[in-house]
Scaffold this motif. Sequence first.
Motif, PDB file in Angstrom:
ATOM      1  N   LYS A 268       0.832  -1.207   0.000  1.00 49.33           N
ATOM      2  CA  LYS A 268       0.000   0.000   0.000  1.00 49.33           C
ATOM      3  C   LYS A 268       0.868   1.258   0.000  1.00 49.33           C
ATOM      4  O   LYS A 268       0.572   2.234  -0.701  1.00 49.33           O
ATOM      5  CB  LYS A 268      -0.923   0.004   1.226  1.00 49.33           C
ATOM      6  N   MET A 269       1.935   1.237   0.768  1.00 52.44           N
ATOM      7  CA  MET A 269       2.848   2.386   0.804  1.00 52.44           C
ATOM      8  C   MET A 269       3.542   2.580  -0.538  1.00 52.44           C
ATOM      9  O   MET A 269       3.687   3.704  -1.027  1.00 52.44           O
ATOM     10  CB  MET A 269       3.879   2.199   1.916  1.00 52.44           C
ATOM     11  N   ARG A 270       3.954   1.468  -1.147  1.00 55.41           N
ATOM     12  CA  ARG A 270       4.635   1.544  -2.436  1.00 55.41           C
ATOM     13  C   ARG A 270       3.716   2.100  -3.514  1.00 55.41           C
ATOM     14  O   ARG A 270       4.141   2.895  -4.362  1.00 55.41           O
ATOM     15  CB  ARG A 270       5.123   0.138  -2.821  1.00 55.41           C
ATOM     16  N   VAL A 271       2.449   1.701  -3.474  1.00 53.38           N
ATOM     17  CA  VAL A 271       1.463   2.190  -4.445  1.00 53.38           C
ATOM     18  C   VAL A 271       1.359   3.717  -4.386  1.00 53.38           C
ATOM     19  O   VAL A 271       1.314   4.403  -5.406  1.00 53.38           O
ATOM     20  CB  VAL A 271       0.102   1.519  -4.175  1.00 53.38           C
ATOM     21  N   LYS A 272       1.343   4.248  -3.171  1.00 54.69           N
ATOM     22  CA  LYS A 272       1.261   5.706  -3.019  1.00 54.69           C
ATOM     23  C   LYS A 272       2.537   6.386  -3.488  1.00 54.69           C
ATOM     24  O   LYS A 272       2.509   7.442  -4.117  1.00 54.69           O
ATOM     25  CB  LYS A 272       0.997   6.061  -1.550  1.00 54.69           C
ATOM     26  N   GLU A 273       3.675   5.767  -3.179  1.00 59.74           N
ATOM     27  CA  GLU A 273       4.963   6.370  -3.529  1.00 59.74           C
ATOM     28  C   GLU A 273       5.129   6.548  -5.027  1.00 59.74           C
ATOM     29  O   GLU A 273       5.698   7.546  -5.480  1.00 59.74           O
ATOM     30  CB  GLU A 273       6.105   5.495  -2.986  1.00 59.74           C
ATOM     31  N   ILE A 274       4.661   5.589  -5.817  1.00 58.80           N
ATOM     32  CA  ILE A 274       4.883   5.668  -7.271  1.00 58.80           C
ATOM     33  C   ILE A 274       3.806   6.467  -7.988  1.00 58.80           C
ATOM     34  O   ILE A 274       3.873   6.630  -9.206  1.00 58.80           O
ATOM     35  CB  ILE A 274       4.992   4.260  -7.895  1.00 58.80           C
ATOM     36  N   GLY A 275       2.812   6.958  -7.263  1.00 64.40           N
ATOM     37  CA  GLY A 275       1.864   7.884  -7.866  1.00 64.40           C
ATOM     38  C   GLY A 275       0.530   7.302  -8.269  1.00 64.40           C
ATOM     39  O   GLY A 275      -0.199   7.926  -9.052  1.00 64.40           O
ATOM     40  N   MET A 276       0.146   6.139  -7.750  1.00 65.16           N
ATOM     41  CA  MET A 276      -1.191   5.621  -8.023  1.00 65.16           C
ATOM     42  C   MET A 276      -2.218   6.412  -7.213  1.00 65.16           C
ATOM     43  O   MET A 276      -1.937   6.857  -6.104  1.00 65.16           O
ATOM     44  CB  MET A 276      -1.279   4.128  -7.688  1.00 65.16           C
ATOM     45  N   ASN A 277      -3.410   6.534  -7.763  1.00 65.72           N
ATOM     46  CA  ASN A 277      -4.418   7.377  -7.128  1.00 65.72           C
ATOM     47  C   ASN A 277      -5.239   6.653  -6.066  1.00 65.72           C
ATOM     48  O   ASN A 277      -5.758   7.282  -5.141  1.00 65.72           O
ATOM     49  CB  ASN A 277      -5.372   7.931  -8.191  1.00 65.72           C
ATOM     50  N   HIS A 278      -5.359   5.335  -6.207  1.00 63.65           N
ATOM     51  CA  HIS A 278      -6.194   4.605  -5.259  1.00 63.65           C
ATOM     52  C   HIS A 278      -5.741   3.152  -5.211  1.00 63.65           C
ATOM     53  O   HIS A 278      -5.013   2.686  -6.088  1.00 63.65           O
ATOM     54  CB  HIS A 278      -7.675   4.685  -5.665  1.00 63.65           C
ATOM     55  N   TYR A 279      -6.209   2.451  -4.183  1.00 63.90           N
ATOM     56  CA  TYR A 279      -5.827   1.061  -3.966  1.00 63.90           C
ATOM     57  C   TYR A 279      -7.070   0.264  -3.620  1.00 63.90           C
ATOM     58  O   TYR A 279      -7.833   0.627  -2.720  1.00 63.90           O
ATOM     59  CB  TYR A 279      -4.809   0.985  -2.821  1.00 63.90           C
ATOM     60  N   LEU A 280      -7.324  -0.833  -4.355  1.00 64.06           N
ATOM     61  CA  LEU A 280      -8.429  -1.741  -4.066  1.00 64.06           C
ATOM     62  C   LEU A 280      -7.866  -3.154  -3.951  1.00 64.06           C
ATOM     63  O   LEU A 280      -7.042  -3.569  -4.761  1.00 64.06           O
ATOM     64  CB  LEU A 280      -9.484  -1.703  -5.186  1.00 64.06           C
ATOM     65  N   SER A 281      -8.332  -3.866  -2.925  1.00 61.15           N
ATOM     66  CA  SER A 281      -7.874  -5.243  -2.748  1.00 61.15           C
ATOM     67  C   SER A 281      -8.925  -6.207  -3.278  1.00 61.15           C
ATOM     68  O   SER A 281     -10.128  -5.947  -3.225  1.00 61.15           O
ATOM     69  CB  SER A 281      -7.606  -5.524  -1.269  1.00 61.15           C
ATOM     70  N   LYS A 282      -8.440  -7.315  -3.818  1.00 61.19           N
ATOM     71  CA  LYS A 282      -9.333  -8.372  -4.287  1.00 61.19           C
ATOM     72  C   LYS A 282      -9.747  -9.228  -3.098  1.00 61.19           C
ATOM     73  O   LYS A 282      -8.921  -9.445  -2.196  1.00 61.19           O
ATOM     74  CB  LYS A 282      -8.624  -9.234  -5.329  1.00 61.19           C
ATOM     75  N   PRO A 283     -10.987  -9.720  -3.048  1.00 57.37           N
ATOM     76  CA  PRO A 283     -12.063  -9.613  -4.029  1.00 57.37           C
ATOM     77  C   PRO A 283     -12.638  -8.191  -4.112  1.00 57.37           C
ATOM     78  O   PRO A 283     -12.781  -7.523  -3.085  1.00 57.37           O
ATOM     79  CB  PRO A 283     -13.116 -10.583  -3.520  1.00 57.37           C
ATOM     80  N   VAL A 284     -12.971  -7.764  -5.329  1.00 57.68           N
ATOM     81  CA  VAL A 284     -13.475  -6.418  -5.569  1.00 57.68           C
ATOM     82  C   VAL A 284     -15.000  -6.470  -5.651  1.00 57.68           C
ATOM     83  O   VAL A 284     -15.565  -7.314  -6.357  1.00 57.68           O
ATOM     84  CB  VAL A 284     -12.902  -5.845  -6.869  1.00 57.68           C
ATOM     85  N   LYS A 285     -15.661  -5.567  -4.928  1.00 60.51           N
ATOM     86  CA  LYS A 285     -17.121  -5.493  -4.964  1.00 60.51           C
ATOM     87  C   LYS A 285     -17.566  -4.450  -5.980  1.00 60.51           C
ATOM     88  O   LYS A 285     -16.912  -3.435  -6.189  1.00 60.51           O
ATOM     89  CB  LYS A 285     -17.675  -5.150  -3.580  1.00 60.51           C
ATOM     90  N   ASN A 286     -18.748  -4.707  -6.551  1.00 56.52           N
ATOM     91  CA  ASN A 286     -19.270  -3.861  -7.627  1.00 56.52           C
ATOM     92  C   ASN A 286     -19.424  -2.411  -7.178  1.00 56.52           C
ATOM     93  O   ASN A 286     -18.952  -1.480  -7.843  1.00 56.52           O
ATOM     94  CB  ASN A 286     -20.610  -4.430  -8.109  1.00 56.52           C
ATOM     95  N   ASP A 287     -20.095  -2.194  -6.041  1.00 55.40           N
ATOM     96  CA  ASP A 287     -20.381  -0.832  -5.609  1.00 55.40           C
ATOM     97  C   ASP A 287     -19.102  -0.073  -5.251  1.00 55.40           C
ATOM     98  O   ASP A 287     -18.942   1.108  -5.581  1.00 55.40           O
ATOM     99  CB  ASP A 287     -21.359  -0.836  -4.429  1.00 55.40           C
ATOM    100  N   ILE A 288     -18.160  -0.758  -4.573  1.00 57.29           N
ATOM    101  CA  ILE A 288     -16.910  -0.087  -4.203  1.00 57.29           C
ATOM    102  C   ILE A 288     -16.102   0.271  -5.441  1.00 57.29           C
ATOM    103  O   ILE A 288     -15.529   1.365  -5.533  1.00 57.29           O
ATOM    104  CB  ILE A 288     -16.087  -0.987  -3.258  1.00 57.29           C
ATOM    105  N   LEU A 289     -16.055  -0.632  -6.418  1.00 53.43           N
ATOM    106  CA  LEU A 289     -15.325  -0.355  -7.653  1.00 53.43           C
ATOM    107  C   LEU A 289     -15.947   0.836  -8.383  1.00 53.43           C
ATOM    108  O   LEU A 289     -15.227   1.733  -8.853  1.00 53.43           O
ATOM    109  CB  LEU A 289     -15.323  -1.599  -8.551  1.00 53.43           C
TER     110      LEU A 289
END
Length: 790
Positions: A761-782
Amino acid sequence: MKFIHHLKRYVLLLCILLSSKTYAQYQFRDGNLPKNISLYHYTTIADVGQQELKIADVVKKYTALYPSKLKTDNDDLGFTDHHFWAKFSLANTTNRPLEYYLETARPIIDLAEMYKVNSATGQISKSISGDGLPFFERSFQDRKTIFKVELLPQEKADFYLHFKSDGETIKMPVTLRDAQSFVEETTIEEWVFGVFYGILLTAAILYLFFFVAMREKTFFYYSLYVIFIGLMQFALDGYFFKVITPQGGWLSMHAVLIFAMTAGILLGKYSEVFLKVKEHNRFLYRAFNVVYSMAGLLILVIVFVPPAFAVCYPLANVLGLFVLILIISAVAHMYWNSKPVDPFFSIGILFLIMGFGVFILNNFGQLPNNFFTQNSSKFGTGLEIIFLSLSMGNLIRELKNDKDEFNRLALIRLEEMNDLKSYFLSNISHELRTPLNAILNLTDSILKDSADEKIKQNCQVIKYSSHSLLSSVNDILDFSKIEKGELKLERVLFEPVKVLEHLKNNAAIRAKDQGLEFDFIKGENIPDHLLGDVTRLVQIVNNVLSNAIKFTSHGFVKFELDAEIKSKNIASLIITISDSGIGISKEKLHSIYESFSQSTIDNKRKFGGLGLGLFIVKNLVDLKGGTIKIDSLENVGTHCKIVVDYDIAVVEKATPKVEENQIFDLGGKKILVVEDNAINQMVIKMIVKKWLNTEVKYANHGQEGIEMLQKESFDLILMDLQMPVMDGYEATIAIRAGEAGEKYKDIPIVAVTADVMETTKMRVKEIGMNHYLSKPVKNDILYETVAGLV
């Protein structure tokens, strides 16, 4: 001008007359036949550079090659890859044939040729040696460069020697020995060499056994050093070529240098570890590592850059000298600072230096050439090995008495095993979440689309089972995070009553299926909104509720929720869960928070589970700064009370949520999904197929995604992290750097991954991604995430 022209002619004539003295013949006379003789007084040599001359040309114009007389009986021609031609003349004035053996050059010379030119007939005969050709092709098959010299009665002959090396030092002994002297010399050498190599082999095997038994690095480096110094001497003496690589080839030509560099590295490493240089002098420790790096680089040059091979020999000698200087410096530093140094080690290094010192002085012609000076490096190395072995004996005694060191090593091994266990748990959890993503989303889709009640019931079973498996996976992953110290808390806005009532509904269904009475009591002081980690709150309550239902076969389960307002901004959430289950004995109550623990083995077999639930609950509650108290009586029931503080949030306007029947419409947006797993692609397709005015394209890896961005226009990217060719991290960095085009440098990128580690999660923010979702992904959250970004 005429005067100058005549002067030049006279000078040239004088030079020829003077040089002719160097071609004086050595004459064998009756009654004065020597057993051995050095012919350096009668030998001249010429450096012809890279010229490859034929013997006929050399015979005709040898004087024009400007030969010079040998100065000693073992001249050193230096590190060179030039061709050299030498000449001497012999005359047999006796009436009987003579047979001698000529020893010249070193055993490792690449090419050595001897041409005999009969003075009367001009007939030329050729002998050849050197490790640049197969051993069996040598005219005289000996490990050394030996030529058989035969003279008929009253025969006079000129002898021409041709030498070619690939960069090592060329030595120029020109020694004749009769058969008896040659055999005697060989016998002495074989005896000395046998003792020398026997000492090395014994030391190498002995201390390799000590390393296997005690796992002490010093023994390992020392044993390898002895092996490689022995191999270097084995190659220098010509035995390696004779015994190991008789066919010649690359290894035969490079063995001396590779073994010498490796032995130098190992001698330095052994000395550095033995003297504990890292602890006593960081500068010398870094200097040792610099020399190791340079030596390793030189080995790579030897292997992969053949044109540079000629300069590797002098560089190798310089690096070897640096290793000795560093060892001497380390010993001197220890003595200077009154640090204990094993005297046997100092004596061993002294013998090594003395042996190689005599050897080098002999190489440069500063000491007479004899058996001792020629083999001084062996004497020095042999004595060094003996005294270093004695010092290693002292080390063994110290290690035997040093229990603290063994305890430290045991602790290190234990930590390594714990790291390995945590890594395995983390990795297996990640691998399980990926297929669960597909199972849960496909099940939800079938539930919504199917009208068949039997199918819905079956899907509900699959869904409950999948959630149970996902809960176990989450427990495993959180266990790994707890052990690594990576468990972090989030801070989000949530409605405690709504969240916990949802858990209550699921627990009530499970309790009903088991025939249990389920009661839910809600207090009046619970704030509408709180700030904190709602995911961890759900995990805590769900684990305790699941245990209560699991271990209760009849009776009731009671779930009470209340809060205590401690101040204007802080409220203590109070969760109480009671049951009439099997309870926990007093003997087991103290260990219920340990990992992989249940009250009894029989309970584990009967009720199942990983035994991680309460361990994780306790750690989460402690992380939140809360308290947990469990009271239990065996065969009566269990009472669990959890108190956790949260910040009270005042929300004037309700946060809009996606309703169940809400229409998903992105208004013509185009999404790029970068995902390598075909099943996960299918899951996302099933989720977004009902989204209106939405176009979705798919790429199988990061590189393909960048290529699609360069050809088409997109509004958002859903990016997996672990992919072949180019993973999600690399692709995001490339996009942010403008490799997909300047217009995409700020495109919204959402990480969609089964990796839920905090470091990810920290690495995702460091490289400039805007958001993080973990699998399994739900329809409404996506949908909420995508809609919020586009």
